[in-house]
Design a protein around this motif. Structure first.
Motif, PDB file in Angstrom:
ATOM      1  N   GLU B   7       0.824  -1.208   0.000  1.00 15.88           N
ATOM      2  CA  GLU B   7       0.000   0.000   0.000  1.00 15.88           C
ATOM      3  C   GLU B   7       0.861   1.262   0.000  1.00 15.88           C
ATOM      4  OE1 GLU B   7      -3.524   0.896   0.354  1.00 15.88           O
ATOM      5  OE2 GLU B   7      -3.649  -1.017  -0.690  1.00 15.88           O
ATOM      6  N   ALA B   8       1.853   1.265   0.878  1.00 16.20           N
ATOM      7  CA  ALA B   8       2.683   2.468   1.028  1.00 16.20           C
ATOM      8  C   ALA B   8       3.474   2.747  -0.248  1.00 16.20           C
ATOM      9  CB  ALA B   8       3.611   2.314   2.229  1.00 16.20           C
ATOM     10  N   LEU B   9       3.990   1.698  -0.871  1.00 16.41           N
ATOM     11  CA  LEU B   9       4.772   1.902  -2.098  1.00 16.41           C
ATOM     12  C   LEU B   9       3.884   2.352  -3.257  1.00 16.41           C
ATOM     13  CD1 LEU B   9       7.252  -1.112  -1.896  1.00 16.41           C
ATOM     14  CD2 LEU B   9       7.831   1.323  -1.770  1.00 16.41           C
ATOM     15  N   LEU B  10       2.656   1.821  -3.292  1.00 17.32           N
ATOM     16  CA  LEU B  10       1.738   2.243  -4.352  1.00 17.32           C
ATOM     17  C   LEU B  10       1.425   3.731  -4.252  1.00 17.32           C
ATOM     18  CD1 LEU B  10      -0.910  -0.635  -4.642  1.00 17.32           C
ATOM     19  CD2 LEU B  10       0.837   0.002  -6.319  1.00 17.32           C
ATOM     20  N   ARG B  11       1.381   4.253  -3.055  1.00 18.68           N
ATOM     21  CA  ARG B  11       1.053   5.674  -2.873  1.00 18.68           C
ATOM     22  C   ARG B  11       2.089   6.560  -3.566  1.00 18.68           C
ATOM     23  NH1 ARG B  11      -1.133   5.688   3.426  1.00 18.68           N
ATOM     24  NH2 ARG B  11      -3.041   4.546   2.916  1.00 18.68           N
ATOM     25  N   LEU B 113      13.935   8.248   1.403  1.00 19.63           N
ATOM     26  CA  LEU B 113      13.728   6.882   0.908  1.00 19.63           C
ATOM     27  C   LEU B 113      15.044   6.216   0.531  1.00 19.63           C
ATOM     28  CD1 LEU B 113      10.557   6.847  -1.384  1.00 19.63           C
ATOM     29  CD2 LEU B 113      10.872   5.766   0.840  1.00 19.63           C
ATOM     30  N   ALA B 114      16.047   7.019   0.242  1.00 24.19           N
ATOM     31  CA  ALA B 114      17.343   6.449  -0.132  1.00 24.19           C
ATOM     32  C   ALA B 114      17.955   5.664   1.023  1.00 24.19           C
ATOM     33  CB  ALA B 114      18.292   7.550  -0.611  1.00 24.19           C
ATOM     34  N   SER B 115      17.456   5.846   2.233  1.00 20.47           N
ATOM     35  CA  SER B 115      17.926   4.990   3.338  1.00 20.47           C
ATOM     36  C   SER B 115      16.810   4.056   3.798  1.00 20.47           C
ATOM     37  CB  SER B 115      18.469   5.836   4.485  1.00 20.47           C
ATOM     38  OG  SER B 115      17.564   6.851   4.824  1.00 20.47           O
ATOM     39  N   SER B 116      15.918   3.700   2.887  1.00 20.91           N
ATOM     40  CA  SER B 116      14.853   2.740   3.190  1.00 20.91           C
ATOM     41  C   SER B 116      15.433   1.390   3.596  1.00 20.91           C
ATOM     42  CB  SER B 116      13.983   2.546   1.943  1.00 20.91           C
ATOM     43  OG  SER B 116      13.107   1.437   2.118  1.00 20.91           O
ATOM     44  N   SER B 117      14.684   0.679   4.428  1.00 22.98           N
ATOM     45  CA  SER B 117      15.120  -0.664   4.813  1.00 22.98           C
ATOM     46  C   SER B 117      15.036  -1.628   3.631  1.00 22.98           C
ATOM     47  CB  SER B 117      14.258  -1.181   5.974  1.00 22.98           C
ATOM     48  OG  SER B 117      12.887  -1.164   5.608  1.00 22.98           O
ATOM     49  N   ASP B 175      -1.659   7.907   8.070  1.00 21.31           N
ATOM     50  CA  ASP B 175      -2.673   6.955   8.526  1.00 21.31           C
ATOM     51  C   ASP B 175      -1.966   5.671   8.971  1.00 21.31           C
ATOM     52  OD1 ASP B 175      -2.026   5.492   6.285  1.00 21.31           O
ATOM     53  OD2 ASP B 175      -3.961   5.745   5.272  1.00 21.31           O
ATOM     54  N   GLU B 176      -2.727   4.628   9.253  1.00 20.31           N
ATOM     55  CA  GLU B 176      -2.118   3.425   9.854  1.00 20.31           C
ATOM     56  C   GLU B 176      -1.128   2.742   8.904  1.00 20.31           C
ATOM     57  OE1 GLU B 176      -6.019   2.316   8.003  1.00 20.31           O
ATOM     58  OE2 GLU B 176      -5.298   3.906   9.302  1.00 20.31           O
ATOM     59  N   VAL B 177      -1.379   2.874   7.590  1.00 21.39           N
ATOM     60  CA  VAL B 177      -0.431   2.304   6.623  1.00 21.39           C
ATOM     61  C   VAL B 177       0.916   3.020   6.728  1.00 21.39           C
ATOM     62  CG1 VAL B 177       0.099   2.132   4.150  1.00 21.39           C
ATOM     63  CG2 VAL B 177      -2.179   1.525   4.979  1.00 21.39           C
ATOM     64  N   ASP B 178       0.857   4.343   6.811  1.00 20.79           N
ATOM     65  CA  ASP B 178       2.096   5.132   6.903  1.00 20.79           C
ATOM     66  C   ASP B 178       2.856   4.816   8.187  1.00 20.79           C
ATOM     67  OD1 ASP B 178       1.475   6.636   4.524  1.00 20.79           O
ATOM     68  OD2 ASP B 178      -0.002   7.715   5.731  1.00 20.79           O
ATOM     69  N   VAL B 179       2.098   4.663   9.270  1.00 16.93           N
ATOM     70  CA  VAL B 179       2.742   4.389  10.553  1.00 16.93           C
ATOM     71  C   VAL B 179       3.449   3.035  10.491  1.00 16.93           C
ATOM     72  CG1 VAL B 179       2.315   3.925  13.002  1.00 16.93           C
ATOM     73  CG2 VAL B 179       1.164   5.851  11.872  1.00 16.93           C
ATOM     74  N   ALA B 180       2.784   2.044   9.910  1.00 15.95           N
ATOM     75  CA  ALA B 180       3.397   0.720   9.792  1.00 15.95           C
ATOM     76  C   ALA B 180       4.623   0.764   8.884  1.00 15.95           C
ATOM     77  CB  ALA B 180       2.375  -0.288   9.259  1.00 15.95           C
ATOM     78  N   ALA B 181       4.526   1.515   7.782  1.00 14.52           N
ATOM     79  CA  ALA B 181       5.666   1.613   6.862  1.00 14.52           C
ATOM     80  C   ALA B 181       6.844   2.326   7.523  1.00 14.52           C
ATOM     81  CB  ALA B 181       5.250   2.350   5.584  1.00 14.52           C
ATOM     82  N   PRO B 188       9.727   7.177   5.361  1.00 13.37           N
ATOM     83  CA  PRO B 188       9.552   8.144   6.449  1.00 13.37           C
ATOM     84  C   PRO B 188       8.058   8.393   6.686  1.00 13.37           C
ATOM     85  CG  PRO B 188      10.126   9.287   4.439  1.00 13.37           C
ATOM     86  CD  PRO B 188      10.207   7.819   4.131  1.00 13.37           C
ATOM     87  N   LEU B 189       7.729   8.839   7.870  1.00  8.82           N
ATOM     88  CA  LEU B 189       6.359   9.226   8.155  1.00  8.82           C
ATOM     89  C   LEU B 189       6.029  10.469   7.326  1.00  8.82           C
ATOM     90  CD1 LEU B 189       4.323   7.945  10.103  1.00  8.82           C
ATOM     91  CD2 LEU B 189       5.004   9.667  11.799  1.00  8.82           C
ATOM     92  N   PRO B 190       4.905  10.451   6.581  1.00 13.23           N
ATOM     93  CA  PRO B 190       4.605  11.598   5.711  1.00 13.23           C
ATOM     94  C   PRO B 190       4.667  12.953   6.428  1.00 13.23           C
ATOM     95  CG  PRO B 190       3.123   9.796   5.210  1.00 13.23           C
ATOM     96  CD  PRO B 190       3.932   9.356   6.405  1.00 13.23           C
TER      97      PRO B 190
END
Ligand SMILES: [Zn+2]
Lengths: 160, 250
Positions: B7-11, B113-117, B175-181, B188-190
């Motif tokens: 979900e988060a990546l699709l956004r 995002l360049a330091s994404s897990s 939202d909850e998707v962002d928090v989980a991501a 990062p949190l939006p």
């Protein structure tokens, strides 16, 4: 034939693959061909895109595969994104070939490092009196500049 | 990683894809050749970013969907782009303002995002960060030039800002998707990007002699799949050939 010699041969073949949008230089000159290895008898060539949207990547992949297949039975071309390509990977040879083709090679990147830098000299007359005409040029990797000494426009490979 | 990652990546991926599609409509129609070329180049970069992210999203999802399946075979309610990018192009100033309001977000997002897990996402973002920095330079120059231009251009930019401003808040609403991501360090949190975004936007608008509008009720819902009618038409245009000739190759 040792693997080392075979890898050398592969690099020599790669040096014959021109960049479709900058045919004066090869994928080796540009640093697009990043690595050549044997993996269980298979020749694995690693390439990396210059820009996210570079429309030439698929063509480059095809060209690399076709040329290497002439000599090697089993060839795989892998695309990797990390670490991201920068114009610092263009070889000295590549910079010279670009300039000879009338395209200014990337200049030193300015602070902040994300900026495109500027050409060191006009590729036609060598003057350093140059100015930007347009930030976006005929391909993703180039901007359009002009020389205020000889009045000629020229392409500039943006420091990236 | 699981559903929240998809979900988060699709956004982000969908926002890039939809904006790239909007920008390509200018090809051959921009007011000057240099700008035609600039927008085509920017669209290509952003489309490339979208392709990378959608491909990765499909891999993480593990349901066999590739970038084409995700781009061409989803309907509007399955798209997760922010509403800003589906807004119509309007005139050139309108398009440039929309671009700036997007670029100012992208230029903060990609370096984080360049330091994404996720190493693939990090690789895509490492390239995209440099591209976004170049794009925002272009779009902010135009916002200043047109905002602080003639009376006509100033008024058009005011009208564009009035139209687009309510769509600039959505990208920063967690939202909850962002928090989980964010918890899995995927993204990062939006809301954490908002201060830098506001700082840049306010500075450029000041240069452009355009007053920062008061905070409205932020239009939202695109990131959860509720879109305006505009997206339906855009997707119809983008998807029609693929759907008419499934699996075609040439
Ligand atoms: Zn000159």
């Amino acid at each position: 034939m040792t693997a080392a010699t075979e890898i050398e041969r592969a690099w020599a073949l790669l040096a014959q693959v021109p960049d479709p949008e900058l045919p004066a230089v090869s994928v080796v000159d540009l640093g697009i061909a990043r690595d050549v290895q044997f993996d269980d008898g298979r020749l694995v060539v690693t390439i990396t895109p210059t820009y996210s949207g570079c429309p030439a990547m698929r063509e480059i992949e095809e060209d690399v595969r076709t040329l290497l297949a002439q000599r090697f039975d089993d060839v795989e071309v892998r695309t990797v994104l990390s670490p991201p390509w920068t114009t610092d990977w263009i070889t000295e040879d590549g910079r010279r070939k670009l300039a000879d083709a009338g395209i200014a090679p990337p200049g030193v990147r300015m602070l902040p490092l994300l900026m495109q830098g500027q050409p060191e000299a006009c590729p036609h007359c060598g003057s350093s009196a140059v100015e930007e005409l347009a930030g976006f040029g005929s391909t993703a990797c180039k901007a359009l500049w002009r020389c205020t000494s000889c009045r000629e426009p020229f392409d500039y490979v943006k420091a990236h | 990683m699981g559903d929240h990652a998809v979900e988060a990546l699709l956004r982000v991926g969908d926002s890039c894809l939809v904006l790239a599609q909007r920008l390509t409509a200018w090809c051959g129609h921009a007011p000057a050749l240099e700008e035609d070329i600039a927008l085509a180049n920017i669209a290509l970069d952003i489309l490339g970013q979208a392709r990378g992210l959608l491909t990765r999203t499909g891999e993480i999802e593990g349901a066999g969907r590739d970038e084409d399946a995700l781009a061409y075979l989803r309907d509007a309610p399955d798209y997760r782009n922010v509403l800003l990018v589906e807004q119509p192009n309007g005139d050139y100033g309108h398009t440039m303002l929309r671009q700036f309001l997007f670029d100012a977000w992208a230029v903060e997002l990609w370096p984080r995002l360049a330091s994404s897990s996720d190493p693939v996402v990090a690789g895509i973002a490492g390239k995209a960060a440099k591209e976004a920095a170049y794009h925002v330079r272009h779009s902010s120059t135009w916002v200043v030039r047109l905002g602080d231009g003639t009376e006509e251009s100033h008024h058009r930019m005011l009208a564009a800002l009035d139209m687009l401003w309510p769509y600039t808040g959505e990208a920063f609403l967690d939202d909850e998707v962002d928090v989980a991501a964010a918890e899995s360090a995927l993204m990062p949190l939006p809301s954490s990007l908002l201060p830098a975004y506001r700082h840049r936007v306010e500075a450029v608008l000041a240069d452009a002699t355009l007053p920062v509008p008061p905070d409205p009720w932020w239009q939202r819902g695109g990131r959860q799949g509720s879109h305006s009618e505009h997206l339906t038409y855009l997707l119809a245009d983008m998807q029609v050939v693929h759907r008419a000739h499934p699996g075609a190759s040439w």
